[in-house]
Design a protein around this motif. Structure first.
Motif, PDB file in Angstrom:
ATOM      1  N   ILE A  24      59.945  15.658  50.730  1.00 29.35           N
ATOM      2  CA  ILE A  24      61.447  16.355  51.234  1.00 29.35           C
ATOM      3  C   ILE A  24      61.753  18.043  51.335  1.00 29.35           C
ATOM      4  O   ILE A  24      60.760  18.884  50.503  1.00 29.35           O
ATOM      5  N   PRO A  25      61.927  18.426  52.064  1.00 29.66           N
ATOM      6  CA  PRO A  25      61.910  19.945  52.518  1.00 29.66           C
ATOM      7  C   PRO A  25      62.366  20.435  51.386  1.00 29.66           C
ATOM      8  O   PRO A  25      63.205  20.888  50.569  1.00 29.66           O
ATOM      9  N   THR A  26      61.749  21.871  50.982  1.00 26.07           N
ATOM     10  CA  THR A  26      62.084  22.559  49.814  1.00 26.07           C
ATOM     11  C   THR A  26      63.128  23.611  50.432  1.00 26.07           C
ATOM     12  O   THR A  26      62.542  24.009  51.050  1.00 26.07           O
ATOM     13  N   PRO A  27      63.678  24.404  49.660  1.00 29.17           N
ATOM     14  CA  PRO A  27      64.657  24.167  50.256  1.00 29.17           C
ATOM     15  C   PRO A  27      64.356  26.330  49.196  1.00 29.17           C
ATOM     16  O   PRO A  27      63.495  26.484  48.702  1.00 29.17           O
ATOM     17  N   PRO A  28      64.891  27.205  50.213  1.00 29.09           N
ATOM     18  CA  PRO A  28      65.260  28.766  49.583  1.00 29.09           C
ATOM     19  C   PRO A  28      64.823  29.158  48.344  1.00 29.09           C
ATOM     20  O   PRO A  28      65.810  28.331  48.139  1.00 29.09           O
ATOM     21  N   HIS A  29      63.929  29.126  47.917  1.00 30.07           N
ATOM     22  CA  HIS A  29      64.113  30.136  45.876  1.00 30.07           C
ATOM     23  C   HIS A  29      64.527  31.343  46.767  1.00 30.07           C
ATOM     24  O   HIS A  29      63.860  32.485  47.534  1.00 30.07           O
ATOM     25  N   TYR A  30      65.394  31.711  45.558  1.00 34.70           N
ATOM     26  CA  TYR A  30      66.257  33.307  45.998  1.00 34.70           C
ATOM     27  C   TYR A  30      66.116  33.763  44.420  1.00 34.70           C
ATOM     28  O   TYR A  30      66.539  33.049  43.282  1.00 34.70           O
ATOM     29  N   CYS A  97      62.761  38.347  52.457  1.00 29.39           N
ATOM     30  CA  CYS A  97      62.356  37.050  52.462  1.00 29.39           C
ATOM     31  C   CYS A  97      60.969  37.253  53.248  1.00 29.39           C
ATOM     32  O   CYS A  97      60.536  37.968  54.105  1.00 29.39           O
ATOM     33  N   ALA A  98      60.288  36.529  52.172  1.00 24.02           N
ATOM     34  CA  ALA A  98      58.945  35.931  52.902  1.00 24.02           C
ATOM     35  C   ALA A  98      58.855  34.139  53.260  1.00 24.02           C
ATOM     36  O   ALA A  98      59.211  33.787  52.128  1.00 24.02           O
ATOM     37  N   ALA A  99      57.447  34.545  54.036  1.00 28.49           N
ATOM     38  CA  ALA A  99      57.429  32.434  54.299  1.00 28.49           C
ATOM     39  C   ALA A  99      56.178  32.219  52.575  1.00 28.49           C
ATOM     40  O   ALA A  99      55.789  33.200  52.349  1.00 28.49           O
ATOM     41  N   THR A 113      61.007  28.815  52.404  1.00 32.29           N
ATOM     42  CA  THR A 113      60.692  30.779  51.988  1.00 32.29           C
ATOM     43  C   THR A 113      60.975  31.301  50.675  1.00 32.29           C
ATOM     44  O   THR A 113      62.501  30.864  50.010  1.00 32.29           O
ATOM     45  N   GLU A 114      61.205  32.631  50.620  1.00 32.22           N
ATOM     46  CA  GLU A 114      60.948  33.196  49.068  1.00 32.22           C
ATOM     47  C   GLU A 114      61.644  34.313  49.289  1.00 32.22           C
ATOM     48  O   GLU A 114      61.552  35.274  50.113  1.00 32.22           O
ATOM     49  N   GLY A 168      58.434  44.427  52.584  1.00 34.59           N
ATOM     50  CA  GLY A 168      57.429  43.942  53.441  1.00 34.59           C
ATOM     51  C   GLY A 168      56.849  42.467  52.867  1.00 34.59           C
ATOM     52  O   GLY A 168      57.071  42.140  51.456  1.00 34.59           O
ATOM     53  N   ASP A 169      56.096  41.480  53.075  1.00 36.99           N
ATOM     54  CA  ASP A 169      55.343  40.063  52.850  1.00 36.99           C
ATOM     55  C   ASP A 169      54.315  40.691  52.048  1.00 36.99           C
ATOM     56  O   ASP A 169      53.406  41.522  51.675  1.00 36.99           O
TER      57      ASP A 169
END
Length: 298
Positions: A24-30, A97-99, A113-114, A168-169
């Motif tokens: 299951i794809p992980t949704p973005p973490h905010y 946001c960063a991968a 995406t975080e 930055g990342d």
């Protein structure tokens, strides 16, 4: 001789295969502030406004020629008030946001995406107020213009480097490279203000030397905590946004409000701390009485 029944028995599977794992794809973490963080921003905004009003009242009966520290200190808390109002009212922030990857044992890692909330108004605040705080220290110690200018430039580079690093990342050299640049700039600030200022302030007497030493040590101790909080919060993402807000709130109150009260109360009781800018501060460059102009016809 093997019977057909034995052959069928031998061909039966020994174990039943388990279900195939579902990916299951992980949704973005905010990572963002909550009600606790917003309340903190409003409280600091109110305290900065009260401090600005108090600093203004302290300068009410002070002559213009002796009001330099009052003006600089009041401007510092006014700018901080505007910054905290922008952050508390829901403005002046964006997401960096960063991968990232969500690791699993039996299936490939799942990328996601975080995103972390960054209050860019905080860096605008620091880029304007920290040079003012340095001017207070430099004027108090009698630091020359060359070292004062270099300290202010190094300070602005330090703040901008922290902002660039925040966006930055956090897993690349881009992120931590800017962080290192900011830390190196901070060393130059210490050199021009603390080290050189300690040498210059001795000409003003023992009282001013002790006051400058105490204020400089207090300021640099507080300022040193900022990059530590940054490294844990915006750097490594090991601190929640709410905790980050609270940590910076305490540091800002110490660095601006407590510093301001300490400086202004001590300055009022210590005439040796008065700064003489040659009449420019109170009269301007074109209104110096008694100046002889060479070359005038009359």
């Amino acid at each position: 001789m093997i019977s057909p029944d034995q052959v069928v028995e031998m061909l039966k599977p020994t174990s039943t295969p388990g279900p195939i794992p579902t990916v299951i794809p992980t949704p973005p973490h905010y990572q963002e502030s909550t009600a606790a963080g917003q309340r903190t921003l409003w409280v600091v905004f109110a305290l900065m406004v009260i401090s600005s009003a108090t600093f203004s009242l302290l300068s009410w009966n002070v002559p213009t020629t002796k009001r330099l520290f009052h003006v600089i200190t009041t401007l510092t808390t006014i700018i901080a008030s505007l910054s905290y109002f922008a952050m508390a009212s829901g403005q002046a922030s964006s997401f960096a946001c960063a991968a990232a990857k969500d690791k699993h044992e039996h299936v490939p890692d799942i990328p996601y995406t975080e995103c972390r909330q960054i209050y860019w108004a905080r860096y605008v605040d620091w880029a304007l107020t920290t040079p003012l705080l340095l001017l207070d220290l430099c004027f108090l110690a009698g630091v020359d213009g060359a070292h004062t200018l270099m300290a202010v430039i190094a300070d602005v580079i330090m703040v901008l480097s922290a902002m660039f690093a925040a966006y930055g990342d956090n897993k690349t050299a881009q992120h931590w490279g800017w962080y290192v640049i900011g830390c190196i700039s901070y060393i130059f600030v210490i050199w021009h203000v603390a080290v050189h200022g300690t040498t210059m302030v001795r000409a003003k007497g023992v009282k001013v030397t002790r006051l400058f030493g105490s204020l400089a040590l207090f300021t640099l101790a507080v300022w040193t905590v900022y990059p530590i909080v940054w490294g844990i919060a915006e750097g490594a993402h090991r601190m929640s946004v709410d905790t980050e807000i609270m940590a910076y709130a305490v540091l800002d109150l110490l660095a601006k409000t407590v510093f301001g009260f300490w400086l202004l109360v001590s300055h009022r009781a210590m005439p040796e701390t008065n700064v003489d800018l040659g009449g420019w501060w109170s009269h301007g460059l074109g209104n110096v009485e008694g100046r002889i102009r060479i070359g005038d016809e009359e």
